[in-house]
Every structure is written in C-alpha cells, then in structure tokens.
Design an enzyme around this catalytic site. Structure first.
Site, PDB file in Angstrom:
ATOM      1  N   GLY A  22       0.828  -1.213   0.000  1.00 57.38           N
ATOM      2  CA  GLY A  22       0.000   0.000   0.000  1.00 57.38           C
ATOM      3  C   GLY A  22       0.855   1.253   0.000  1.00 57.38           C
TER       4      GLY A  22
ATOM      5  N   GLY B 268      -0.288   8.011   0.940  1.00 61.46           N
ATOM      6  CA  GLY B 268      -0.615   8.024   2.367  1.00 61.46           C
ATOM      7  C   GLY B 268       0.509   7.516   3.253  1.00 61.46           C
TER       8      GLY B 268
ATOM      9  N   ASP C 293      -2.043  -6.851  -5.444  1.00 61.73           N
ATOM     10  CA  ASP C 293      -3.248  -6.878  -4.626  1.00 61.73           C
ATOM     11  C   ASP C 293      -2.944  -7.802  -3.451  1.00 61.73           C
ATOM     12  OD1 ASP C 293      -5.647  -7.307  -3.403  1.00 61.73           O
ATOM     13  OD2 ASP C 293      -6.725  -7.938  -5.211  1.00 61.73           O
ATOM     14  N   VAL C 294      -2.818  -7.225  -2.259  1.00 62.78           N
ATOM     15  CA  VAL C 294      -2.374  -8.033  -1.107  1.00 62.78           C
ATOM     16  C   VAL C 294      -3.414  -9.070  -0.691  1.00 62.78           C
ATOM     17  CG1 VAL C 294      -0.872  -6.211  -0.205  1.00 62.78           C
ATOM     18  CG2 VAL C 294      -3.221  -6.424   0.675  1.00 62.78           C
TER      19      VAL C 294
ATOM     20  N   SER D 135      -4.654  -0.111  14.048  1.00 59.90           N
ATOM     21  CA  SER D 135      -5.345   1.177  14.199  1.00 59.90           C
ATOM     22  C   SER D 135      -5.837   1.269  15.633  1.00 59.90           C
ATOM     23  CB  SER D 135      -6.550   1.244  13.259  1.00 59.90           C
ATOM     24  OG  SER D 135      -7.377   2.344  13.585  1.00 59.90           O
TER      25      SER D 135
ATOM     26  N   TYR E 253     -13.847  -3.095   9.750  1.00 63.35           N
ATOM     27  CA  TYR E 253     -12.569  -2.405   9.944  1.00 63.35           C
ATOM     28  C   TYR E 253     -12.022  -2.678  11.353  1.00 63.35           C
ATOM     29  CZ  TYR E 253      -8.976   1.203   9.741  1.00 63.35           C
ATOM     30  OH  TYR E 253      -7.757   1.865   9.747  1.00 63.35           O
TER      31      TYR E 253
ATOM     32  N   SER F 166     -10.967  -6.310  11.793  1.00 65.17           N
ATOM     33  CA  SER F 166      -9.736  -6.656  11.064  1.00 65.17           C
ATOM     34  C   SER F 166      -8.509  -6.081  11.771  1.00 65.17           C
ATOM     35  CB  SER F 166      -9.799  -6.155   9.616  1.00 65.17           C
ATOM     36  OG  SER F 166      -9.802  -4.745   9.554  1.00 65.17           O
ATOM     37  N   LYS F 167      -8.628  -4.870  12.281  1.00 65.37           N
ATOM     38  CA  LYS F 167      -7.471  -4.236  12.917  1.00 65.37           C
ATOM     39  C   LYS F 167      -7.164  -4.859  14.271  1.00 65.37           C
ATOM     40  CE  LYS F 167      -6.366  -1.490   9.599  1.00 65.37           C
ATOM     41  NZ  LYS F 167      -5.070  -1.627   8.922  1.00 65.37           N
TER      42      LYS F 167
ATOM     43  N   THR G 177      -4.473  11.459   5.525  1.00 68.22           N
ATOM     44  CA  THR G 177      -4.164  10.770   4.258  1.00 68.22           C
ATOM     45  C   THR G 177      -5.432  10.711   3.407  1.00 68.22           C
ATOM     46  OG1 THR G 177      -4.858   8.555   4.920  1.00 68.22           O
ATOM     47  CG2 THR G 177      -2.626   9.214   5.553  1.00 68.22           C
TER      48      THR G 177
HETATM   49  P1  NAP Z   1      -4.872   5.295   1.965  1.00 74.02           P
HETATM   50  O1  NAP Z   1      -4.496   6.711   1.842  1.00 74.02           O
HETATM   51  O2  NAP Z   1      -6.211   4.850   1.536  1.00 74.02           O
HETATM   52  O3  NAP Z   1      -3.768   4.415   1.250  1.00 74.02           O
HETATM   53  C1  NAP Z   1      -3.879   3.026   1.255  1.00 74.02           C
HETATM   54  C2  NAP Z   1      -3.030   2.468   0.154  1.00 74.02           C
HETATM   55  O4  NAP Z   1      -3.194   1.046   0.183  1.00 74.02           O
HETATM   56  C3  NAP Z   1      -3.487   2.962  -1.222  1.00 74.02           C
HETATM   57  O5  NAP Z   1      -2.373   3.279  -2.005  1.00 74.02           O
HETATM   58  C4  NAP Z   1      -4.234   1.760  -1.762  1.00 74.02           C
HETATM   59  O6  NAP Z   1      -4.116   1.648  -3.177  1.00 74.02           O
HETATM   60  C5  NAP Z   1      -3.490   0.621  -1.117  1.00 74.02           C
HETATM   61  N1  NAP Z   1      -4.301  -0.578  -1.134  1.00 74.02           N
HETATM   62  C6  NAP Z   1      -5.612  -0.708  -0.810  1.00 74.02           C
HETATM   63  N2  NAP Z   1      -6.006  -1.973  -0.997  1.00 74.02           N
HETATM   64  C7  NAP Z   1      -4.935  -2.651  -1.439  1.00 74.02           C
HETATM   65  C8  NAP Z   1      -4.705  -3.984  -1.825  1.00 74.02           C
HETATM   66  N3  NAP Z   1      -5.687  -4.891  -1.817  1.00 74.02           N
HETATM   67  N4  NAP Z   1      -3.456  -4.341  -2.227  1.00 74.02           N
HETATM   68  C9  NAP Z   1      -2.474  -3.440  -2.268  1.00 74.02           C
HETATM   69  N5  NAP Z   1      -2.618  -2.160  -1.936  1.00 74.02           N
HETATM   70  C10 NAP Z   1      -3.843  -1.762  -1.528  1.00 74.02           C
HETATM   71  O7  NAP Z   1      -4.727   4.805   3.487  1.00 74.02           O
HETATM   72  P2  NAP Z   1      -3.791   5.325   4.686  1.00 74.02           P
HETATM   73  O8  NAP Z   1      -4.545   6.298   5.481  1.00 74.02           O
HETATM   74  O9  NAP Z   1      -2.445   5.674   4.166  1.00 74.02           O
HETATM   75  O10 NAP Z   1      -3.743   4.004   5.543  1.00 74.02           O
HETATM   76  C11 NAP Z   1      -2.638   3.118   5.548  1.00 74.02           C
HETATM   77  C12 NAP Z   1      -2.849   2.098   6.646  1.00 74.02           C
HETATM   78  O11 NAP Z   1      -2.972   2.759   7.909  1.00 74.02           O
HETATM   79  C13 NAP Z   1      -4.110   1.270   6.468  1.00 74.02           C
HETATM   80  O12 NAP Z   1      -3.892  -0.042   6.898  1.00 74.02           O
HETATM   81  C14 NAP Z   1      -5.093   1.965   7.392  1.00 74.02           C
HETATM   82  O13 NAP Z   1      -6.123   1.122   7.838  1.00 74.02           O
HETATM   83  C15 NAP Z   1      -4.168   2.364   8.535  1.00 74.02           C
HETATM   84  N6  NAP Z   1      -4.676   3.466   9.354  1.00 74.02           N
HETATM   85  C16 NAP Z   1      -4.937   4.682   8.805  1.00 74.02           C
HETATM   86  C17 NAP Z   1      -5.421   5.691   9.624  1.00 74.02           C
HETATM   87  C18 NAP Z   1      -5.741   7.053   9.083  1.00 74.02           C
HETATM   88  O14 NAP Z   1      -6.358   7.828   9.816  1.00 74.02           O
HETATM   89  N7  NAP Z   1      -5.330   7.402   7.888  1.00 74.02           N
HETATM   90  C19 NAP Z   1      -5.613   5.454  10.996  1.00 74.02           C
HETATM   91  C20 NAP Z   1      -5.319   4.201  11.510  1.00 74.02           C
HETATM   92  C21 NAP Z   1      -4.839   3.202  10.688  1.00 74.02           C
HETATM   93  P3  NAP Z   1      -5.359   1.961  -4.139  1.00 74.02           P
HETATM   94  O15 NAP Z   1      -5.863   3.270  -3.805  1.00 74.02           O
HETATM   95  O16 NAP Z   1      -4.800   1.858  -5.497  1.00 74.02           O
HETATM   96  O17 NAP Z   1      -6.383   0.898  -3.833  1.00 74.02           O
END
Ligand code: NAP
Length: 270
Positions: free
Chosen positions: A14, A18, A56-57, A165, A177, A180-181, A212
């Site tokens: 991913g 972000g 695709d993970v 998370s 969500y 899973s977390k 993000t």
């Molecule tokens: P994001 O901006 O949505 O970025 C997620 C990235 O993962 C995107 O580039 C997306 O690619 C990719 N992705 C999604 N599904 C995928 C798959 N099946 N295989 C490979 N890549 C995939 O999210 P983020 O905010 O950076 O979050 C990153 C991680 O932190 C996630 O696990 C999220 O749950 C966790 N998190 C985020 C927050 C927050 O507030 N942002 C808080 C707690 C935890 P595509 O767009 O091309 O699908």
C-alpha cells in the site's frame, strides 16, 4: 538520516500514497532498499522506491510473486511492512450508512431531533465484510507468511510490522474495519512468539486519525470532532507514523517484539 537501515531489503504494501508512501520513503532515507507494492502500479513506481510493483495483497499468489521479486532484486529481505488497508468494500453498507447520517443531520438541523437510525451492520453483506477482511487481515497474514518463507531459507533475522489502528481498541469505526485491525494485533502477538527462535520480530503500529487520502469522503464535522478529541489537537502526519515504523524496523528496537506502538497524539491509550 542516520543510515540505521543500510544494506537492508524492505517491502512495504500500500505504498502508493498516504502512510505507506511515507513509510517507503522513510525506510529508503534510512538506507534500506525498498520495494513499494500497491494496487496502482504507476503510484508504486512514482514512490521513489527502488522497485515499484503492482500487487493486490488480498491475492496470496500475487503477493508471493512480489515478495519473490523483491528478494531477487535486493538479494535479501529484512523488513516487511503490512500497511495496505481499506475501510470500505463493495456491498459493505457504507452508502446506506453515509446516506442515513446525512438524512439524520439534516433532520437535526431542521427540527432539532431525528428518529433515523444510523447503522451499517444490517446493510453489511458477506462480500463487503470479506472485502475489508481480505485486504486488512488476509493481506497481513499473506505478507507475514511469504516474508517468513524467504527468511527461513536465507537464515537471516528480520522485522515484520503490521499497521493496525486505534480502532482495534476503541471500537470507533465500522465492524469489518475494527475487527480486522484487532485481528492484526492478535496475529502479530502470535507471530512474535512463533518467529522469535528465527530472530524475526513482529510488532504493530496503531495510528490514530492520520491525514491521508483514506480520510477523503469523511464529513468535515467528523474530522473536526476527531481532532478535538486528540490531546495533541490534530491528526497525525503520515511521516509521524513512518517514524514509528522505522524505529521498529531498526536495531534500535532489537528487544521489541509482540508490541503495539500507538502513534495517535494521545487520543487512545492502550
Ligand atoms: P490510503 O491513503 O487509503 O492508502 C492506502 C493504500 O493502500 C493505497 O495506495 C491503496 O491503493 C493501497 N491498497 C488498498 N487496498 C490494497 C490492496 N488490496 N493491495 C495493495 N494495496 C492496496 O490509506 P492510509 O490512510 O495511508 O492508511 C494506511 C494504513 O494505515 C491502512 O492499513 C489503514 O487502515 C491504517 N490506518 C490509517 C489511519 C488514518 O487515519 N489514515 C488510521 C489508523 C490506521 P489503491 O488506492 O490503489 O487501492
């Protein structure tokens, strides 16, 4: 940067944008050679990592292919970060949820009260549930397994890091969500015990709200109330989560395994 990770090989899922992008860039800045994996190949390639791969993970064969490619390109693997995650999937009831929320807010603004229920669970189909679990939990498991398969042959120690998370602990968010977390935390604790004899450490980072693209589409008033609930008064920057990951990846965390490192401005204390 200190070069804490000089000579190491790393994989980040991913990593097209972000938090994952920030992690890939931080690990590279600290000296690692980095493979950035993302659904979006162009974004993975544009990340500045040494290798950008479409992946695709939630597809174990796809992930295995990419882990093999990274091992071949770098000659070794030392660090794997299961960051790819999603909060939504087709058929998971998100549309009904956001629709009900908007209708309820409109009624509240108009008449000061509303009898509209705002819930997602009754609209969450099997496919929607499985879609989020498939990326967040299965994708984390597949990466841990493929990473360990490589290290079991090569015989070197390593660091596996999963992005959980604070939703895992607070229950804030949707059923798929949060579940899973939380499962990712259980997985990491199990991995820490099972893989310790091989010298592989396994830890989780639990971010709170982080600025993000995943936040796009969340109504402004929610963002404001989220920020108000954070003792440090704001969302995290992706780079702040990446710094926590870099610590766990490095020898500075040589005696840290099975831990959950929260990086959330104090919004939830585990
Ligand atoms: P994001 O901006 O949505 O970025 C997620 C990235 O993962 C995107 O580039 C997306 O690619 C990719 N992705 C999604 N599904 C995928 C798959 N099946 N295989 C490979 N890549 C995939 O999210 P983020 O905010 O950076 O979050 C990153 C991680 O932190 C996630 O696990 C999220 O749950 C966790 N998190 C985020 C927050 C927050 O507030 N942002 C808080 C707690 C935890 P595509 O767009 O091309 O699908």
């Amino acid at each position: 940067m200190s070069g804490r990770l000089d000579g190491r090989g790393a994989i980040v899922t991913g990593a097209g944008r972000g938090i994952g992008l920030a992690i890939a860039q931080r690990l590279k800045a600290e000296g690692a050679r980095v493979a950035a994996l993302d659904m979006d190949e162009a974004a993975a390639r544009a990340s500045g990592a040494d290798l950008g791969l479409a992946c695709d993970v939630s597809n174990s064969a796809d992930l295995a292919r990419c882990v093999k490619a990274a091992r071949e390109a770098f000659g070794r693997l030392d660090i794997a970060v299961a960051n790819a995650g999603t909060g939504r999937a087709e058929g998971d009831g998100s549309d009904e949820f956001y629709g009900a929320m908007a209708a309820r807010n409109a009624e509240l603004a108009e008449q000061g009260s509303s009898a509209i229920f705002v819930d997602q669970l009754i609209h969450m189909g099997d496919e929607g549930w499985a879609g989020v679990l498939g990326v967040n939990l299965n994708g984390t498991f597949y990466l841990a397994r493929e990473f360990t398969r490589v290290l079991a042959v090569d015989g070197n120690p390593g660091s596996f890091i999963a992005i959980s998370s604070t939703s895992a602990f607070s229950g804030e968010g949707s059923a798929h969500y949060c579940a899973s977390k939380a499962a990712v935390v259980g997985l990491v604790r199990q991995l820490a015990r099972e893989l310790a004899p091989r010298g592989i450490r396994a830890n989780a980072v639990a971010p709170g709200p982080t600025n993000t693209p995943i936040m796009a589409g969340i109504p402004d008033e929610w963002i404001k109330s989220m920020e108000a609930s954070v003792p440090l008064g704001r969302m995290a920057r992706p780079e702040e989560i990446a710094a926590a990951v870099a610590f766990l990846a490095s020898d500075d965390a040589s005696f840290v395994t099975g831990s959950v490192l929260t990086a959330n401005g104090g919004s939830y204390m585990v």
